[in-house]
Design an enzyme around this catalytic site. Sequence first.
Site, PDB file in Angstrom:
ATOM      1  N   THR A 178      -8.546  -3.144  -2.333  1.00 12.70           N
ATOM      2  CA  THR A 178      -8.907  -1.911  -3.035  1.00 12.70           C
ATOM      3  C   THR A 178     -10.210  -2.128  -3.787  1.00 12.70           C
ATOM      4  O   THR A 178     -10.394  -3.168  -4.426  1.00 12.70           O
ATOM      5  CB  THR A 178      -7.794  -1.514  -4.032  1.00 12.70           C
ATOM      6  OG1 THR A 178      -6.573  -1.337  -3.316  1.00 12.70           O
ATOM      7  CG2 THR A 178      -8.130  -0.225  -4.767  1.00 12.70           C
ATOM      8  N   LEU A 187      -6.441  -4.561  -9.335  1.00 11.46           N
ATOM      9  CA  LEU A 187      -6.597  -3.762  -8.126  1.00 11.46           C
ATOM     10  C   LEU A 187      -6.311  -4.721  -6.969  1.00 11.46           C
ATOM     11  O   LEU A 187      -6.676  -5.896  -7.032  1.00 11.46           O
ATOM     12  CB  LEU A 187      -8.031  -3.234  -8.002  1.00 11.46           C
ATOM     13  CG  LEU A 187      -8.449  -2.104  -8.945  1.00 11.46           C
ATOM     14  CD1 LEU A 187      -9.931  -1.772  -8.752  1.00 11.46           C
ATOM     15  CD2 LEU A 187      -7.611  -0.848  -8.699  1.00 11.46           C
ATOM     16  N   ASP A 188      -5.697  -4.221  -5.908  1.00  8.83           N
ATOM     17  CA  ASP A 188      -5.407  -5.081  -4.757  1.00  8.83           C
ATOM     18  C   ASP A 188      -6.692  -5.681  -4.201  1.00  8.83           C
ATOM     19  O   ASP A 188      -7.778  -5.102  -4.355  1.00  8.83           O
ATOM     20  CB  ASP A 188      -4.790  -4.257  -3.615  1.00  8.83           C
ATOM     21  CG  ASP A 188      -3.488  -3.627  -4.017  1.00  8.83           C
ATOM     22  OD1 ASP A 188      -2.822  -4.162  -4.915  1.00  8.83           O
ATOM     23  OD2 ASP A 188      -3.154  -2.591  -3.414  1.00  8.83           O
ATOM     24  N   TYR A 189      -6.524  -6.762  -3.501  1.00  8.33           N
ATOM     25  CA  TYR A 189      -7.641  -7.442  -2.831  1.00  8.33           C
ATOM     26  C   TYR A 189      -8.470  -6.448  -2.003  1.00  8.33           C
ATOM     27  O   TYR A 189      -9.692  -6.454  -2.038  1.00  8.33           O
ATOM     28  CB  TYR A 189      -7.033  -8.533  -1.934  1.00  8.33           C
ATOM     29  CG  TYR A 189      -8.031  -9.377  -1.193  1.00  8.33           C
ATOM     30  CD1 TYR A 189      -8.838 -10.282  -1.868  1.00  8.33           C
ATOM     31  CD2 TYR A 189      -8.142  -9.293   0.207  1.00  8.33           C
ATOM     32  CE1 TYR A 189      -9.748 -11.077  -1.183  1.00  8.33           C
ATOM     33  CE2 TYR A 189      -9.043 -10.083   0.895  1.00  8.33           C
ATOM     34  CZ  TYR A 189      -9.846 -10.972   0.196  1.00  8.33           C
ATOM     35  OH  TYR A 189     -10.745 -11.753   0.879  1.00  8.33           O
TER      36      TYR A 189
END
Length: 243
Positions: A105, A101-103
């Site tokens: 998110t 998951l993105d930083y």
Amino acid sequence: MERLQKVIANAGITSRRKAEVMIEEGKVKVNGQVVRELGVKVGNSDKIEVNGVELTQEVKRYFLLYKPRSVMSAVSDDKKRRVVSDFFTDIPERLYPVGRLDYDTSGLLLMTNDGDFANQLMHPKFEVEKRYIARVKGIPTKEALRKLENGVMLEGRKTARAKVRLQSFDKKKEKAIVEVIIHEGRNRQVRKMFDIIGHPVQKLSREAYAFLDLKGLNAGERRELTHHEVKKLKALTQFGDKK
Ligand code: URA
């Protein structure tokens, strides 16, 4: 029966590539005999020694983490940002995130030391259903959302069909909440999809992964999957997750 280099790598000692080198260098014994050929298969009853130390198979662990925002989906970070492994310092096994998951998110992230299981789940052929809630800038029209459902061109390749539903909107604050269900896991996919229709994501959370959700957890909390849940996830990669 599994290949020797794979068994060594799975035990968490080293990578598969390095295990191959160790075998070729004569550092590995099977049942007391040095084995130098790659591809030799071993089973549970075989005694494997690496540099004279007997290999014990790591117990396989499977966790669900509610990743908070501002945390890297990584085991370490050279910029010293928080990483998902920081939530497992009491667990002796080396756990890795299944995908990322993105930083920025938040949401559901699986963590495991079972490399085969992780690879199966991440394989494009088996990509399981993931449900996201996005807060986006502006209020997308029905047509714009339909575009996302049917697929948009992203880096030269059309995204697969998705389910997209406007949950609520605020005209005054010019923002909307949209539910998105996708099977793919391309880099920053949801954010890029909304960029394409001109409604950038302001906040993103993964609420569900296959049949798993975040019920009972707060951001930063985790739970171990039940035996039944692990079995069900493994079955998904064999029979698909299409409902
Ligand atoms: N899509 C994104 O844009 N970011 C994530 O973290 C996951 C899916």
